[in-house]
Write an enzyme that holds these catalytic residues in place. Structure first.
Site, PDB file in Angstrom:
ATOM      1  N   GLY A  86     -25.647  30.701 -30.365  1.00 12.96           N
ATOM      2  CA  GLY A  86     -26.074  32.099 -30.264  1.00 12.96           C
ATOM      3  C   GLY A  86     -27.561  32.236 -29.994  1.00 12.96           C
ATOM      4  CG  MET A 126     -23.335  24.183 -41.424  1.00 15.35           C
ATOM      5  SD  MET A 126     -24.224  23.501 -42.815  1.00 15.35           S
ATOM      6  CE  MET A 126     -24.488  24.932 -43.843  1.00 15.35           C
ATOM      7  CB  THR A 174     -30.798  33.588 -41.404  1.00 12.37           C
ATOM      8  OG1 THR A 174     -29.832  32.597 -41.700  1.00 12.37           O
ATOM      9  CG2 THR A 174     -30.168  34.971 -41.554  1.00 12.37           C
ATOM     10  CB  ALA A 175     -27.539  31.333 -37.740  1.00 10.66           C
ATOM     11  CE  LYS A 195     -30.301   8.797 -38.575  1.00 12.65           C
ATOM     12  NZ  LYS A 195     -29.524   8.096 -39.592  1.00 12.65           N
ATOM     13  CB  ILE A 210     -30.354  31.261 -45.220  1.00 11.49           C
ATOM     14  CG1 ILE A 210     -31.009  32.438 -45.939  1.00 11.49           C
ATOM     15  CG2 ILE A 210     -28.858  31.512 -44.972  1.00 11.49           C
ATOM     16  CD1 ILE A 210     -30.754  33.791 -45.371  1.00 11.49           C
ATOM     17  N   PRO A 240     -32.941  31.218 -34.804  1.00  6.25           N
ATOM     18  CG  PRO A 240     -31.588  32.993 -34.159  1.00  6.25           C
ATOM     19  CD  PRO A 240     -32.934  32.682 -34.727  1.00  6.25           C
ATOM     20  N   GLY A 243     -34.370  25.099 -38.491  1.00  7.00           N
ATOM     21  CA  GLY A 243     -33.633  26.143 -37.774  1.00  7.00           C
ATOM     22  C   GLY A 243     -33.402  27.351 -38.675  1.00  7.00           C
ATOM     23  N   GLY A 244     -33.403  28.539 -38.086  1.00  7.66           N
ATOM     24  CA  GLY A 244     -33.096  29.754 -38.849  1.00  7.66           C
ATOM     25  C   GLY A 244     -34.138  30.044 -39.907  1.00  7.66           C
ATOM     26  CG  ASP A 245     -34.924  32.126 -44.162  1.00 10.73           C
ATOM     27  OD1 ASP A 245     -35.841  32.953 -43.977  1.00 10.73           O
ATOM     28  OD2 ASP A 245     -34.730  31.573 -45.266  1.00 10.73           O
ATOM     29  CG  ASP A 267     -34.172  20.066 -39.594  1.00 11.09           C
ATOM     30  OD1 ASP A 267     -34.618  18.947 -39.876  1.00 11.09           O
ATOM     31  OD2 ASP A 267     -33.932  20.950 -40.436  1.00 11.09           O
TER      32      ASP A 267
HETATM   33  C1  LIG Z   1     -27.663  23.642 -41.623  1.00 11.51           C
HETATM   34  S1  LIG Z   1     -27.241  25.301 -41.222  1.00 11.51           S
HETATM   35  C2  LIG Z   1     -28.858  25.931 -41.016  1.00 11.51           C
HETATM   36  C3  LIG Z   1     -28.917  27.418 -41.115  1.00 11.51           C
HETATM   37  C4  LIG Z   1     -30.306  27.961 -40.911  1.00 11.51           C
HETATM   38  N1  LIG Z   1     -31.184  27.596 -41.989  1.00 11.51           N
HETATM   39  C5  LIG Z   1     -30.312  29.473 -40.721  1.00 11.51           C
HETATM   40  O1  LIG Z   1     -30.893  30.182 -41.558  1.00 11.51           O
HETATM   41  O2  LIG Z   1     -29.752  29.941 -39.751  1.00 11.51           O
HETATM   42  C6  LIG Z   1     -26.703  25.099 -39.560  1.00 11.51           C
HETATM   43  C7  LIG Z   1     -25.613  26.089 -39.192  1.00 11.51           C
HETATM   44  O3  LIG Z   1     -26.169  27.361 -38.877  1.00 11.51           O
HETATM   45  C8  LIG Z   1     -25.399  27.979 -37.871  1.00 11.51           C
HETATM   46  N2  LIG Z   1     -26.255  28.183 -36.690  1.00 11.51           N
HETATM   47  C9  LIG Z   1     -27.551  27.902 -36.601  1.00 11.51           C
HETATM   48  N3  LIG Z   1     -28.041  28.261 -35.406  1.00 11.51           N
HETATM   49  C10 LIG Z   1     -26.989  28.755 -34.715  1.00 11.51           C
HETATM   50  C11 LIG Z   1     -26.830  29.287 -33.410  1.00 11.51           C
HETATM   51  N4  LIG Z   1     -27.866  29.378 -32.566  1.00 11.51           N
HETATM   52  N5  LIG Z   1     -25.607  29.709 -33.022  1.00 11.51           N
HETATM   53  C12 LIG Z   1     -24.560  29.630 -33.862  1.00 11.51           C
HETATM   54  N6  LIG Z   1     -24.653  29.144 -35.105  1.00 11.51           N
HETATM   55  C13 LIG Z   1     -25.845  28.719 -35.535  1.00 11.51           C
HETATM   56  C14 LIG Z   1     -24.241  27.053 -37.563  1.00 11.51           C
HETATM   57  O4  LIG Z   1     -23.167  27.406 -38.398  1.00 11.51           O
HETATM   58  C15 LIG Z   1     -24.824  25.711 -37.956  1.00 11.51           C
HETATM   59  O5  LIG Z   1     -23.814  24.776 -38.229  1.00 11.51           O
END
Ligand SMILES: C[S@@+](CC[C@H](N)C(=O)[O-])C[C@H]1O[C@@H](n2cnc3c(N)ncnc32)[C@H](O)[C@@H]1O
Length: 276
Positions: A217, A188, A136-137, A75, A111, A30, A106-108, A53
């Site tokens: 976060g 999101m 994941t976030a 972008k 997810i 995250p 980002g994240g997983d 990304d």
């Molecule tokens: C396209 S999704 C990707 C999620 C990602 N694959 C994951 O597993 O965390 C992007 C959303 O994840 C959340 N997110 C990702 N990183 C974050 C962070 N560091 N702090 C808060 N929300 C985060 C937000 O809701 C953001 O709009």
């Protein structure tokens, strides 16, 4: 540490040995680079090309092998990524050039990360691929905010949902999301927060159930805004939070005051102040 992935080689029709490209769909976590898996760090250090990304932090990109091709697929200004079919075509093309491609997300990857769509393309195109999970976030951000997603006294289930559907609608299963003693995590969802709050209350969740929104976060820019399901949209508007934000709704949020441990403003996070 486990062994590095083998570089695949095959013989072409002329009998020449050639390197076979492969794509690694890798979760970057995250934000805090310390949350990267060992596998992800190793792959970044060996990659020929990295397609990343906008949610991937710069600290993570510092781990990419010098000389590797770096391709930005997001972008940041307008906050949307390249069209998905262009990203799919790009990773296929790079792999066909015989490259070890890291598709860093980002994240997983699985997810809300479109990792499934990219893996489907690779499978259909006959490209070797591997998937490396990331934190994941919901998991990383809740930990750094001091909000346990489950707790025997408060929440026996936890649901992840998106506040932004492919067709821009917000047609979620509100009856299911509004169940009591359940933590709801919404990715999101910042733009739709007033509607999310309205719908959950209309479908039976109590207006005074605690809620939090966490911006950026796990990073040193992390901000946490708390309130109730009814008050959170106004609180977030007052603080002018911006994406990326994660919404957490449920009784567990009441523990945040007691359990917050991460000092985002500090130069070094507490965990790194501990010497070996
Ligand atoms: C396209 S999704 C990707 C999620 C990602 N694959 C994951 O597993 O965390 C992007 C959303 O994840 C959340 N997110 C990702 N990183 C974050 C962070 N560091 N702090 C808060 N929300 C985060 C937000 O809701 C953001 O709009």
């Amino acid at each position: 540490m486990s062994k590095s992935p083998p570089i695949l080689q095959r013989f072409d029709p002329a009998g020449e040995r050639r390197r076979v490209g492969r794509v690694f769909l890798v979760g970057a976590g995250p934000g805090d680079p310390e949350l990267l898996t060992l596998r992800a760090a190793r792959l970044l250090a060996q990659a020929d090309a990295v397609v990343y990304d906008h949610l991937v932090g710069s600290g993570i990109l510092e781990l990419v092998r010098k000389g590797a091709e770096l391709v930005y697929a997001g972008k940041e200004k307008c906050r949307h990524t390249l069209p998905q079919d262009e990203i799919n075509a790009l990773i296929v093309r790079l792999a066909r050039q015989g490259k070890q491609v890291v598709r860093l997300k980002g994240g997983d990857p699985f997810i809300f990360g479109r990792g499934g769509e990219e893996a489907e393309t690779l499978a259909e195109e006959g490209i070797d691929f591997e998937i490396v999970p990331g934190i994941t976030a919901a998991s990383g951000v809740s930990c750094y905010a001091g909000i346990p997603l489950t707790h025997r006294d408060y929440a026996q289930s936890c649901v992840f949902a998106t506040g932004h559907l492919k067709d821009d609608s917000l047609n979620l299963d509100w009856d299911n999301l509004a169940r009591p003693r359940q933590t709801v995590v919404i990715y999101m969802g910042l733009g739709a927060l007033p509607e999310i709050s309205r719908q959950l209350i209309a479908h039976g969740r109590m207006p005074d159930v605690p809620a939090a929104v966490v911006e950026q976060g796990t990073t040193h820019s992390q901000r946490v805004v708390t309130g109730t399901l009814a008050s959170i949209p106004e609180r977030v508007a007052e603080q002018a939070l911006k994406s990326p934000c994660l919404i957490i709704i449920g009784e567990v949020v009441a523990l945040q005051q007691k359990l917050q441990w991460f000092d985002a403003g500090a130069q070094e996070a507490p965990k790194r102040a501990v010497s070996a």
